[in-house]
Motif scaffolding. Structure first.
Motif: not given
Ligand code: NAD
Length: 487
Positions: A144, A146, A170, A173, A223-224, A227, A246, A279, A380
């Motif tokens: 998840v 942040w 997980k 960070e 997440g993004s 990723t 995403l 998001c 984004e």
């Molecule tokens: P991120 O992708 O950087 O990180 C998300 C999670 O993935 C974190 O726990 C991170 O530690 C983990 N991660 C990073 N690298 C990884 C890897 N190589 N393998 C496995 N896990 C890894 O995203 P962020 O910056 O924490 O969050 C912002 C993003 O999340 C934005 O793009 C946002 O749009 C998206 N988001 C989407 C939703 C949705 O429901 N669609 C909701 C909230 C946030």
């Protein structure tokens, strides 16, 4: 960390720090888990799934545990909300409501726990009955971000546990603390060992290991998009089911016949709530030309009145950006917007008030005269920056709305009922809000089209994502006459 109902340090004994984005000061030190810790947690979760007390529990017993967890969330809402506010700078005003609402997720999915059943299928083969059973998958890995750690975890944990799976979480960070606080409630609720595990650590190490762990049968990732792509490749190695929530670049469409005062509020809520770090942020506002000037004037006026301040103060309307890297990214995109020739109508800089000097603040920022091909309209930003784009006709609004790699959310503001549904049917996004923005509910599916994701969270839809179907054939006649004739 919380593994197998025990509070443990990371195997390597390393830790990392979490900072408060309002004060700039470190406020927590947490274990830095990596692949070894993930393996440990997955082993515990797998043992609980295969042989533990959990594997013997009935649906209603699982439901009772989820309900107890919901009660404890309500009782501890303030502590949970404060830990998240200090970790990511979101408003206490929003977080108190958000955390309290999470009890509803526990109760809603507790209700499914004893209602998961298969079907009897008419197979039209003499003396044969075919029935299906809907079974859990096994260990779920939840990764998840942040911006809403607790909410986005509960969206996964509740259906996963209702169906009888176990889970390894997980957190980001950037915001490890609220999920460790939450683990105390898991323990108090009385879940058996190994059912819920939380491993704090970095994405490139702990997150990567979780996506690659062969015993994990489903990865639920938020997440993004970048990723998410990597996680999908890694989980494909062992064919784990993978759901991805995403990024987005959601269009918020204001038609000339909208209630303009409501629409202004909808635009503000869409982009400046949570400092634009959602998001579903309505980061592209499409405004019909005939009302463009009037609408923009009202929007800019109200935006300039937004009160920035301490996120723990109930009067504050916008908090900080969550961490340094994100803060720099937002400022970089503001420069890109200026270079691309968009007109800066509000914000565009950090405030210079003494009270805000240590915080990662960016003033709420509006760019006018944006064209949809600009980078600020396509990429984004994930911050308090909104792009205003003109349109002439309904068709043009739909074309611009869909001209993006994303497809998470959208909104249409109009008093014309027929037009609103017509437009909703043509927008390529997982959610369309009509005359409102940013509403979510446990019963309503949420997820993305295109690069915004795969799968849906919430509602019955998500129960299908956390279960698999077994087909059982019964011969009631005992009449196998020809062993080589199947049909
Ligand atoms: P991120 O992708 O950087 O990180 C998300 C999670 O993935 C974190 O726990 C991170 O530690 C983990 N991660 C990073 N690298 C990884 C890897 N190589 N393998 C496995 N896990 C890894 O995203 P962020 O910056 O924490 O969050 C912002 C993003 O999340 C934005 O793009 C946002 O749009 C998206 N988001 C989407 C939703 C949705 O429901 N669609 C909701 C909230 C946030």
């Amino acid at each position: 960390m919380f593994i197998n109902n025990e509070w443990v340090d990371s195997a390597a004994g390393r830790t990392f720090e979490s900072s408060n984005p309002f004060t700039g000061k470190v406020w927590a030190r947490v274990p830095e888990g990596d692949a070894e810790d993930i393996d440990w947690a997955v082993r515990a979760a797998n043992e609980a799934f295969e042989n533990g007390e959990w594997s013997e529990m009935t649906g209603s017993q699982r439901g009772a545990l989820l309900r107890k967890l919901g009660d404890l969330i309500t009782e501890n809402a303030e502590t949970l909300a404060i830990s998240e506010v200090i970790d990511n700078g979101k408003l206490i005003k929003e977080m108190l409501g958000q955390v309290k609402s999470l009890a509803g997720w526990c109760y809603y999915f507790a209700g499914f726990a004893d209602k998961i059943h298969g079907e009897t299928i008419p197979v039209e083969v003499p003396n044969m009955i075919n029935y299906t059973v809907r079974e859990p998958l096994g260990v779920v890995g939840a990764i998840v971000p942040w911006n809403s750690p607790l909410l986005l975890t509960l969206w996964k944990l509740c259906p996963a546990l209702a169906a009888g799976n176990t889970i390894v979480i997980k957190p980001s960070e950037v915001t490890p603390v609220s999920l460790l606080e939450f683990s105390k409630l898991v323990e108090e609720a009385g879940f058996p060992p190994g059912v819920v595990n939380v491993v704090t650590g970095y994405g490139e190490t702990a997150g990567d290991a979780l996506a690659k762990q062969p015993k994990v049968r489903k990865i639920a990732f938020t997440g993004s998009s970048d990723t998410g792509r990597l996680v999908l490749k890694n989980s494909a190695e062992h064919f784990a089911r993978t759901s991805l929530e995403l990024g987005g670049k959601s269009p918020n469409i204001i038609c000339e016949d909208a209630d303009l005062s409501n629409a202004v509020n909808g635009v503000l809520a869409g982009i400046f709530a949570a400092t634009g770090q959602t998001c579903m942020a309505g980061s592209r506002v499409l405004i019909q030309s005939s009302i463009y000037d009037e609408f923009v004037k009202a929007l800019v006026e109200r935006t300039n009145e937004i009160r920035l301040g301490d996120p723990l103060n109930m009067d504050t309307e916008m908090g900080t950006v969550a961490f340094k890297g994100q803060y720099e990214k937002v400022l970089k995109y503001i420069e890109i917007g200026k270079e691309e020739g968009a007109t800066l109508l509000a914000g565009g800089e950090r405030p210079n008030d003494e009270e805000l000097k240590d915080g990662l603040f960016v003033k709420p920022t509006i760019f006018g005269d944006v064209t949809n091909d600009m980078r600020i309209a396509q990429e984004e930003i994930f911050g308090p920056v909104v792009c205003l784009i003109r349109f002439e006709t309904e068709e043009e609004a739909i074309r611009i709305a869909n001209d993006t790699e994303f497809g998470l959310a959208s909104a249409v503001w109009t008093k014309d009922v027929q037009k609103s549904h017509r437009m909703a049917s043509k927008i390529k996004a997982g959610t369309v809000w009509i005359n409102n923005y940013r509403k979510v509910a446990y019963g309503a599916p949420f997820g993305g089209y295109k690069s915004s994701g795969i799968g849906r969270e919430n509602g019955w839809y998500v129960m299908e994502e956390y279960t698999q179907v077994k087909s059982v054939w019964v011969d009631t006649g005992n009449v196998i006459t020809d062993p080589f004739k199947i049909l």
